[in-house]
Design an enzyme around this catalytic site. Structure first.
Site, PDB file in Angstrom:
ATOM      1  CD  GLU A   1      -2.948  -1.114   2.270  1.00 36.50           C
ATOM      2  OE1 GLU A   1      -4.100  -1.430   1.967  1.00 36.50           O
ATOM      3  OE2 GLU A   1      -2.620  -0.793   3.414  1.00 36.50           O
TER       4      GLU A   1
ATOM      5  CB  CYS B   1       2.892   7.360   3.467  1.00 37.33           C
ATOM      6  SG  CYS B   1       3.398   6.139   4.672  1.00 37.33           S
TER       7      CYS B   1
ATOM      8  CB  CYS C   1       7.328  -5.382   8.697  1.00 33.71           C
ATOM      9  SG  CYS C   1       8.643  -4.492   9.575  1.00 33.71           S
TER      10      CYS C   1
ATOM     11  CB  CYS D   1       6.165  -3.015  16.229  1.00 29.63           C
ATOM     12  SG  CYS D   1       7.850  -2.556  15.789  1.00 29.63           S
TER      13      CYS D   1
ATOM     14  CB  CYS E   1       2.836  -2.344  13.699  1.00 34.71           C
ATOM     15  SG  CYS E   1       2.980  -1.912  11.957  1.00 34.71           S
TER      16      CYS E   1
ATOM     17  N   GLY F   1       6.863  -2.021   6.112  1.00 33.03           N
ATOM     18  CA  GLY F   1       8.248  -2.482   6.109  1.00 33.03           C
ATOM     19  C   GLY F   1       9.194  -1.623   6.917  1.00 33.03           C
ATOM     20  CD  GLU F   2      13.337  -0.362   9.963  1.00 34.61           C
ATOM     21  OE1 GLU F   2      12.443  -0.006  10.730  1.00 34.61           O
ATOM     22  OE2 GLU F   2      14.223   0.409   9.539  1.00 34.61           O
TER      23      GLU F   2
ATOM     24  CB  SER G   1       9.889   6.255   9.726  1.00 33.14           C
ATOM     25  OG  SER G   1       9.498   5.896  11.031  1.00 33.14           O
TER      26      SER G   1
ATOM     27  CB  SER H   1       9.336   3.703  15.451  1.00 36.12           C
ATOM     28  OG  SER H   1       8.801   4.144  14.233  1.00 36.12           O
ATOM     29  CG  LEU H   2      11.831   6.293  21.897  1.00 36.09           C
ATOM     30  CD1 LEU H   2      13.151   5.560  21.718  1.00 36.09           C
ATOM     31  CD2 LEU H   2      12.083   7.673  22.533  1.00 36.09           C
ATOM     32  CG  HIS H   3       6.569   3.437  19.224  1.00 36.31           C
ATOM     33  ND1 HIS H   3       5.867   4.534  18.796  1.00 36.31           N
ATOM     34  CD2 HIS H   3       6.957   2.780  18.102  1.00 36.31           C
ATOM     35  CE1 HIS H   3       5.820   4.534  17.473  1.00 36.31           C
ATOM     36  NE2 HIS H   3       6.483   3.496  17.025  1.00 36.31           N
TER      37      HIS H   3
ATOM     38  CG  ASN I   1      -4.301   5.363  13.572  1.00 37.66           C
ATOM     39  OD1 ASN I   1      -5.209   6.128  13.866  1.00 37.66           O
ATOM     40  ND2 ASN I   1      -3.120   5.792  13.144  1.00 37.66           N
TER      41      ASN I   1
ATOM     42  CB  CYS J   1       0.412   5.864  11.556  1.00 39.47           C
ATOM     43  SG  CYS J   1       0.875   7.468  11.059  1.00 39.47           S
TER      44      CYS J   1
HETATM   45  N1  SAH Z   1       9.452   0.269  10.241  1.00 42.92           N
HETATM   46  C1  SAH Z   1       9.551   1.701  10.223  1.00 42.92           C
HETATM   47  C2  SAH Z   1       8.630   2.305   9.215  1.00 42.92           C
HETATM   48  C3  SAH Z   1       7.154   2.168   9.537  1.00 42.92           C
HETATM   49  S1  SAH Z   1       6.594   3.753   9.819  1.00 42.92           S
HETATM   50  C4  SAH Z   1       9.341   2.246  11.620  1.00 42.92           C
HETATM   51  O1  SAH Z   1       9.063   1.461  12.509  1.00 42.92           O
HETATM   52  O2  SAH Z   1       9.540   3.429  11.839  1.00 42.92           O
HETATM   53  C5  SAH Z   1       5.071   3.572  10.496  1.00 42.92           C
HETATM   54  C6  SAH Z   1       4.939   4.407  11.780  1.00 42.92           C
HETATM   55  O3  SAH Z   1       3.636   4.179  12.324  1.00 42.92           O
HETATM   56  C7  SAH Z   1       5.928   3.933  12.816  1.00 42.92           C
HETATM   57  O4  SAH Z   1       6.288   4.952  13.690  1.00 42.92           O
HETATM   58  C8  SAH Z   1       5.080   2.918  13.527  1.00 42.92           C
HETATM   59  O5  SAH Z   1       5.614   2.571  14.766  1.00 42.92           O
HETATM   60  C9  SAH Z   1       3.754   3.627  13.604  1.00 42.92           C
HETATM   61  N2  SAH Z   1       2.656   2.715  13.835  1.00 42.92           N
HETATM   62  C10 SAH Z   1       2.632   1.392  13.639  1.00 42.92           C
HETATM   63  N3  SAH Z   1       1.460   0.871  13.998  1.00 42.92           N
HETATM   64  C11 SAH Z   1       0.708   1.901  14.432  1.00 42.92           C
HETATM   65  C12 SAH Z   1      -0.642   2.015  14.885  1.00 42.92           C
HETATM   66  N4  SAH Z   1      -1.422   0.940  14.948  1.00 42.92           N
HETATM   67  N5  SAH Z   1      -1.101   3.227  15.211  1.00 42.92           N
HETATM   68  C13 SAH Z   1      -0.306   4.310  15.100  1.00 42.92           C
HETATM   69  N6  SAH Z   1       0.957   4.278  14.651  1.00 42.92           N
HETATM   70  C14 SAH Z   1       1.462   3.085  14.337  1.00 42.92           C
END
Ligand code: SAH
Length: 385
Positions: free
Chosen positions: A111, A124, A131, A135, A138, A185-186, A217, A239-241, A316, A359
Site C-alpha cells: 500500500e 507515504c 515486515c 512491533c 502494528c 516495512g522497515e 522512519s 519509532s521510539l514508542h 490507530n 499510520c
Molecule cells: N518500520 C519503520 C517504518 C514504519 S513507519 C518504523 O518502525 O519506523 C510507520 C509508523 O507508524 C511507525 O512509527 C510505527 O511505529 C507507527 N505505527 C505502527 N502501527 C501503528 C498504529 N497501529 N497506530 C499508530 N501508529 C502506528
C-alpha cells in the site's frame, strides 16, 4: 535429416528463445543508469536523458523518447523495460487522503498513501512486502513478511502517485512535495534498494526533492543509521514508542538487539555535524501502556540527551488488536509534561482512517513466509471462542 541434426536445430532454437529478463530502467539510480549505458556502448549523458523521460515526463515507452536515435530506441525496447506495480484498488478518504493497493510479483500487494495538507503533499511509501520486526501494535507486523521491494517497486510508487495525482488535481505542479518512508516495512532492513530509490527521488533529472523533504522512519536498526548518514543523509524519524528498555522490549522487539541508549547514541552521531538537524521521535499513544505520567517524565529526560522533537501518534486500531488509543485528555496531559520540560512536541493528526490509511493500518496483502500471520489469526480465534 539425421536425428542429431534435428536435435541441433532444436537446441539452437531453444537457446535463442530463452527469455532473458528485460532490465527495468525504472529502478536504476544515476550511477546504475550510467553503468548500464556504458555496458551497451553508449555515452553517459544518455542516463540523464532517459531518467528525465521516465521520471519527469512520465514516459514508459521508449518510442516516445525522441532525442534518442531510432536504433537506440529499438535496442532499448528489445532489452529493457520501464514498469511499475499494477494498481489493484484506489480509495479516496473524506479528508482527501488517497490510498492505493498495488500488486507486486509473489502474489502479494503493498500500500501507499498520499496525504494532502495546505502547504504540502506527503506520499507515504512502502519498502517491504510485510515486515520482519513484529512491533506489537502494528498491523503490518501482524501480516508477516514476504520479501524486500526492489528499487523499481519503491520508486515506482512515487512515479505512479505523481502521475495519478496530476490527473486528480489537474496540474503538473509539484503535488508530492514530501516523501516519507513510513509505509509497510522497515526501510533500513532493505537498505540498498531504499537508498537507490531515495537517490532517484533527489536527482534533479527525476523528482528533485531536497534531502529535507524525504524522511526515513526506522524502528532503530543502529548500524544502518550510521551507514545511512554516509550513503544518503535524509531526515530521520525514529519509532521510539517507549521511554525505557523494559517496555520497549515488548512494544518494539528490535530493542532487545539495539537498546535505547545505543539507539540514541546512533541518533546523536547522525546529526553530529549539523547545527539544525533534529531527529523526530515517534511515540504511539497506547492507553494504560506507555501514556502514564512517569513515562512522560522518563521521555523528557531522554530528550535532553539528543537533538530531537517528539511526535505523539494516537494509536490507530485494527481488527484483532487489544491495545486502545489513549484518550485525548491523556494525550494532552502527556504533551504538556513534555512541553513544560522544554521538549518540542506535536500530536500527529490522524488522517484517512475511514479507508484504513492511517499510520500502522497499512497491511496490503502479504503472502507470509513466516508463521506470524497464521499465529495472529489463531490467537484471535482463541480469544473469540
Ligand atoms: N518500520 C519503520 C517504518 C514504519 S513507519 C518504523 O518502525 O519506523 C510507520 C509508523 O507508524 C511507525 O512509527 C510505527 O511505529 C507507527 N505505527 C505502527 N502501527 C501503528 C498504529 N497501529 N497506530 C499508530 N501508529 C502506528
Amino acid at each position: 535429416m539425421s536425428k542429431l541434426n534435428d536435435l541441433e536445430i532444436e537446441l539452437e532454437s531453444s537457446t535463442s528463445d530463452v527469455d532473458v529478463p528485460k532490465i527495468n530502467l525504472m529502478g536504476l539510480d544515476r550511477d546504475a543508469m550510467e553503468a548500464y549505458f556504458a555496458s551497451i556502448g553508449e555515452k553517459s549523458f544518455r542516463a540523464s536523458q532517459v531518467m528525465k523521460w521516465i521520471h519527469q515526463v512520465g514516459v514508459s515507452d521508449f518510442a516516445e523518447m525522441t532525442n534518442l536515435s531510432k536504433t537506440l530506441r529499438l535496442s532499448l525496447s528489445e532489452n529493457a523495460e520501464i514498469s511499475v506495480p499494477d494498481i489493484i484498488s484506489d480509495n479516496l478518504s473524506e479528508d482527501g487522503t488517497r490510498k492505493w493497493l498495488l500488486k507486486v510479483p509473489g502474489k502479494s500487494a503493498i500500500e501507499m498513501v498520499f496525504i494532502p495538507e495546505e502547504t504540502r503533499g506527503t506520499l507515504c511509501v512502502s519498502s517491504q512486502v510485510g515486515c520482519t520486526l513484529n512491533c506489537s501494535f502494528c498491523a503490518t507486523g501482524k501480516q508477516g513478511y514476504n520479501r524486500d521491494l526492489t528499487t523499481a517497486e519503491i520508486i515506482g510508487q512515487v512515479w505512479l502517485a505523481k502521475h495519478l495525482l496530476a490527473e486528480q488535481y489537474k496540474t503538473d505542479n509539484r503535488i508530492v512535495s514530501n516523501v516519507v518512508m513510513m509505509g509497510m516495512g522497515e526501510p533500513l532492513m532493505n537498505f540498498d534498494n531504499v537508498v537507490s530509490a531515495m537517490k532517484i527521488m533527489q536527482d534533479d533529472f527525476c523528482f528533485g526533492l531536497s534531502k529535507r523533504r524525504i524522511t526515513l522512519s526506522t524502528a532503530g536498526v543502529v548500524p544502518k543509521i550510521d551507514e545511512l548518514k554516509e550513503a544518503c543523509p535524509v531526515a530521520l524519524a525514529v519509532s521510539l514508542h517507549a521511554p525505557n528498555d523494559e517496555l520497549r522490549d515488548v512494544l518494539v522487539p528490535l530493542n532487545r538487539k539495539y537498546n535505547i541508549s545505543e539507539l540514541l547514541a546512533a541518533c546523536n552521531r547522525y546529526v553530529a555535524d549539523s547545527q539544525r538537524a533534529r531527529i523526530t521521535f515517534e511515540y504511539v499513544m497506547l492507553e494504560g501502556v506507555n501514556d502514564e505520567l512517569e513515562h512522560a517524565h522518563q521521555l523528557a529526560s531522554l530528550m535532553k540527551t539528543v537533538p530531537g522533537k517528539v511526535n505523539l501518534i494516537p494509536f490507530n486500531s485494527f481488527d484483532g488488536i487489544d491495545y486502545k488509543r489513549s484518550s485525548n485528555s491523556r494525550i494532552n496531559r502527556f504533551r504538556d509534561i513534555l512541553h513544560n520540560n522544554g521538549v518540542i512536541v506535536t500530536i500527529r493528526k490522524t488522517r484517512g482512517d475511514d479507508i484504513e490509511a492511517a499510520c500502522g493500518q497499512l497491511a496490503g496483502d502479504v503472502m507470509d513466509r513466516t508463521r506470524r500471520a497464521e499465529k495472529f489469526r489463531q490467537s484471535r480465534a482463541e480469544k473469540i471462542q
